[in-house]
Motif scaffolding. Structure first.
Motif, PDB file in Angstrom:
ATOM      1  N   TRP B 142      47.091  38.286 -36.828  1.00  0.00           N
ATOM      2  CA  TRP B 142      47.239  37.048 -36.054  1.00  0.00           C
ATOM      3  C   TRP B 142      48.570  36.415 -36.411  1.00  0.00           C
ATOM      4  O   TRP B 142      48.994  36.461 -37.574  1.00  0.00           O
ATOM      5  CB  TRP B 142      46.123  36.058 -36.393  1.00  0.00           C
ATOM      6  N   ILE B 143      49.223  35.808 -35.423  1.00  0.00           N
ATOM      7  CA  ILE B 143      50.417  35.005 -35.673  1.00  0.00           C
ATOM      8  C   ILE B 143      50.111  33.585 -35.209  1.00  0.00           C
ATOM      9  O   ILE B 143      49.749  33.372 -34.045  1.00  0.00           O
ATOM     10  CB  ILE B 143      51.642  35.536 -34.901  1.00  0.00           C
ATOM     11  N   LEU B 144      50.199  32.628 -36.127  1.00  0.00           N
ATOM     12  CA  LEU B 144      50.098  31.216 -35.772  1.00  0.00           C
ATOM     13  C   LEU B 144      51.518  30.664 -35.724  1.00  0.00           C
ATOM     14  O   LEU B 144      52.253  30.772 -36.707  1.00  0.00           O
ATOM     15  CB  LEU B 144      49.260  30.447 -36.787  1.00  0.00           C
ATOM     16  N   TYR B 145      51.904  30.125 -34.576  1.00  0.00           N
ATOM     17  CA  TYR B 145      53.304  29.739 -34.395  1.00  0.00           C
ATOM     18  C   TYR B 145      53.407  28.388 -33.693  1.00  0.00           C
ATOM     19  O   TYR B 145      52.412  27.850 -33.207  1.00  0.00           O
ATOM     20  CB  TYR B 145      54.048  30.817 -33.601  1.00  0.00           C
ATOM     21  N   VAL B 146      54.633  27.869 -33.656  1.00  0.00           N
ATOM     22  CA  VAL B 146      54.889  26.580 -33.003  1.00  0.00           C
ATOM     23  C   VAL B 146      55.444  26.827 -31.604  1.00  0.00           C
ATOM     24  O   VAL B 146      56.329  27.664 -31.436  1.00  0.00           O
ATOM     25  CB  VAL B 146      55.895  25.743 -33.813  1.00  0.00           C
ATOM     26  N   PHE B 147      54.891  26.141 -30.599  1.00  0.00           N
ATOM     27  CA  PHE B 147      55.449  26.205 -29.239  1.00  0.00           C
ATOM     28  C   PHE B 147      56.758  25.420 -29.245  1.00  0.00           C
ATOM     29  O   PHE B 147      56.823  24.292 -28.739  1.00  0.00           O
ATOM     30  CB  PHE B 147      54.464  25.625 -28.225  1.00  0.00           C
ATOM     31  N   HIS B 148      57.809  26.026 -29.806  1.00  0.00           N
ATOM     32  CA  HIS B 148      59.034  25.266 -30.097  1.00  0.00           C
ATOM     33  C   HIS B 148      59.853  24.977 -28.847  1.00  0.00           C
ATOM     34  O   HIS B 148      60.776  24.167 -28.900  1.00  0.00           O
ATOM     35  CB  HIS B 148      59.890  26.018 -31.121  1.00  0.00           C
TER      36      HIS B 148
END
Lengths: 382, 382
Positions: B142-148
């Motif tokens: 899983w990759i948890l990321y910021v909707f930058h």
């Protein structure tokens, strides 16, 4: 002769007069200059005074501002500390009100305990109820939450780069063997965000009733996403061998003492008001489901025979912690505790894994979160 | 008589001498006082000068400190604004260097484009390489990321409670119908955290090579977790009916113009150095996989026949935006653009969904992130 004398007299007089005049004139000039200088000195002294006063107040202002700045900077350490990496402030959208009052007893993975209920209450100032429209059409959802019980959180927020998080963590299944933190689901991560799936039971206003949760009461929630099987369910995904030999020990049997039912009835009079369960019977089923898995820690499981008890037979610690082995006893005599919805469930477990639940009573420190009446959901759940 | 005269003479002389002496004495006194005063004035003027200089510097210091304070306070707005809700500062652990230079063309879900590669580079000051040990034993993560790329991020960080996020969002599959944001995976969420799964291809030092990604280049990553099928894969999970009729349109065919190969060869001389792909051939396969799904937006797809072109046949906008319909043309003449690894791939698509890729050239604004040489991974991928 007379002319001579008078001439001298005149001469003398003139000389004296002249001299005196000269003196008086220069004296006058001196006097004026003198006054000028005095006033100039007064002037200078005055402006010097006001200047040093102004200087002092400027100095005070500077010091106050710098103190305030220092405070502000330490508050927002992450930003000032790592100029190269943006720090994203994440504010929870709600709080989980779960049946698990403490970490002990909270399942090690989701959907293991179907009756494990939680009410996710959204903060309406941030999340209008309309944002939940359509969620009830999904069977499952993801919960992204903060591992808020990590003891090292403060350090992490203040000095993310200096946070003493360990690169490798002990893995229960490897009996203490260590793996890189990103090869595990350990809560002690650089960004302490948890990911778990739950069953969507009902949605009402700003509340979502979930089941099969592995979340402890009071967990702050960052996000909720619908579970999309065509994206999220990867049947062919493989894991390391050390994970395949599953060590979720199920117990041999669960039985309740004769007095248990009456003890629960007594507690229920108070507990019911804030319970997520319909009846003492349903609550008892929850206990049964939770205890159907051996929830004891590795150390508790491995050396119960070394355990020490107090006069009530309650677990004090392990013999390894003390020299005196006199009180060391058999594991079947140890009383373990499980706190659900603020009720303290005490049980024993013998060597072959038979669990006897013998009592339930209000926990000393009550569960402050689960103030949700089951009745709120009754219609939804039928 | 003689005595008389001499007497007078003497008298006169004495008088004059006396007077002159008096004058010279007082003059001397005056002179001394005079000098004292002058030096005092000089002294005063000097200290006044230094004082006002000190005052000026104090003033400057105060102003600087106050400006810095103001900045700091506005930076840490969320904390000061919402005292009731803790705000957790989340600092990315790394950055994704992906083949997708822009959002346009980035797949709508993970694993749709198997050749979609990305290199996740961890910030070593926060994440020691040891923390990745064991990750390569998993097939997926899983990759948890910021909707930058959300344009409203700044507002969100500064005033989370006032952030103008919409409770309901338009859903492509509902042809513009709206659902609560928590019933969707929309990037415009109160906490703009994205969740996606990717294939783990290789781990090397502080870098992880991923494939099947749906992440745009430069995405900040908050966390990486191993994919655990026994927790994460829920086969029986159900979704609303409006989701079941999948509208991921696959195209009818993909062909490349005659000049394409040579054009790509030309670009490759430069592109190769920073490419995640081994050869022009492999890069062409990526293009084929990406374009095998219709990546055009709903509006582009629905009314291409209204579209307006510039003299090069490039899409300007929709006729609805202007009155003049003269330039309105057939969709098969519109040139669409896809930017992969900083290379601008231009293609046409006809009414029945046949794609013709006709050219590739370096994009105007080059992809600044993908500076990773495929060769780094060559051994890992063989």
């Amino acid at each position: 002769m007379r002319g001579n004398i008078s001439e001298i007299k005149w001469l003398t007089m003139t000389a004296i007069t002249f001299t005196l005049t000269a003196i008086s004139i220069s004296a006058y000039a001196f006097k004026r200059k003198w006054n000028d200088m005095n006033s100039k000195i007064e002037e200078l002294e005055a402006s010097l005074k006001s200047c040093s006063e102004k200087c002092a107040s400027e100095r005070q202002g500077r010091i106050r501002a710098q103190q305030a700045l220092r405070e502000e900077v330490t508050k927002s350490q992450p930003k000032s500390e790592n100029l190269n990496l943006t720090c994203y402030p994440m504010m929870p959208i709600g709080i989980v009100h779960s049946c698990f009052s403490t970490r002990n007893g909270t399942p090690r993975q989701p959907l293991l305990v179907p009756l494990a209920r939680a009410c996710l209450v959204f903060n309406t100032t941030r999340v209008p109820p309309a944002s939940l429209e359509g969620l009830e059409e999904y069977s499952h959802c993801w919960i992204l939450y903060v591992f808020h019980l990590n003891t090292d959180l403060d350090k992490l927020w203040k000095h993310p780069s200096k946070s003493g998080f360990k690169a490798k963590v002990r893995v229960p299944r490897l009996k203490g063997g260590r793996k890189g933190v990103f090869a595990t689901r350990s809560p002690h991560r650089p960004c302490p965000i948890g990911l778990t799936v739950a069953k969507v039971e009902a949605v009402q206003g700003n509340m979502v009733l979930l089941s099969g949760v592995d979340l402890v009461d009071g967990t702050p929630v960052l996000d909720l996403k619908p579970y999309l099987p065509y994206c999220d369910s990867i049947r062919e995904a493989t894991v390391p061998n050390w994970l395949t030999d599953d060590n979720l020990l199920s117990v041999a049997s669960i039985s309740f003492s004769e007095d248990f039912a009456s003890a629960l009835e007594k507690c229920w009079i108070v507990a019911e008001k804030k319970s997520l369960y319909a009846s003492p019977g349903e609550f008892q089923s929850l206990i049964k489901q939770v205890l159907s898995w051996d929830i004891r820690s590795l150390s508790q499981r491995n050396r119960p025979h070394d355990a020490l008890l107090n006069e009530n037979g309650e677990l004090l610690g392990n013999a390894s912690d003390v020299d005196d082995h006199e009180n060391a006893i058999n594991s079947s005599e140890i009383i373990y505790h499980l706190i659900l919805e603020g009720l303290d469930v005490s049980y024993r477990i013998d060597h072959v894994g038979n669990v006897i639940v013998h009592n339930v009573s209000p926990a000393v420190q009550d569960n402050k979160h689960s103030f949700f009446n089951y009745l709120t959901w009754k219609d939804k759940l039928q």
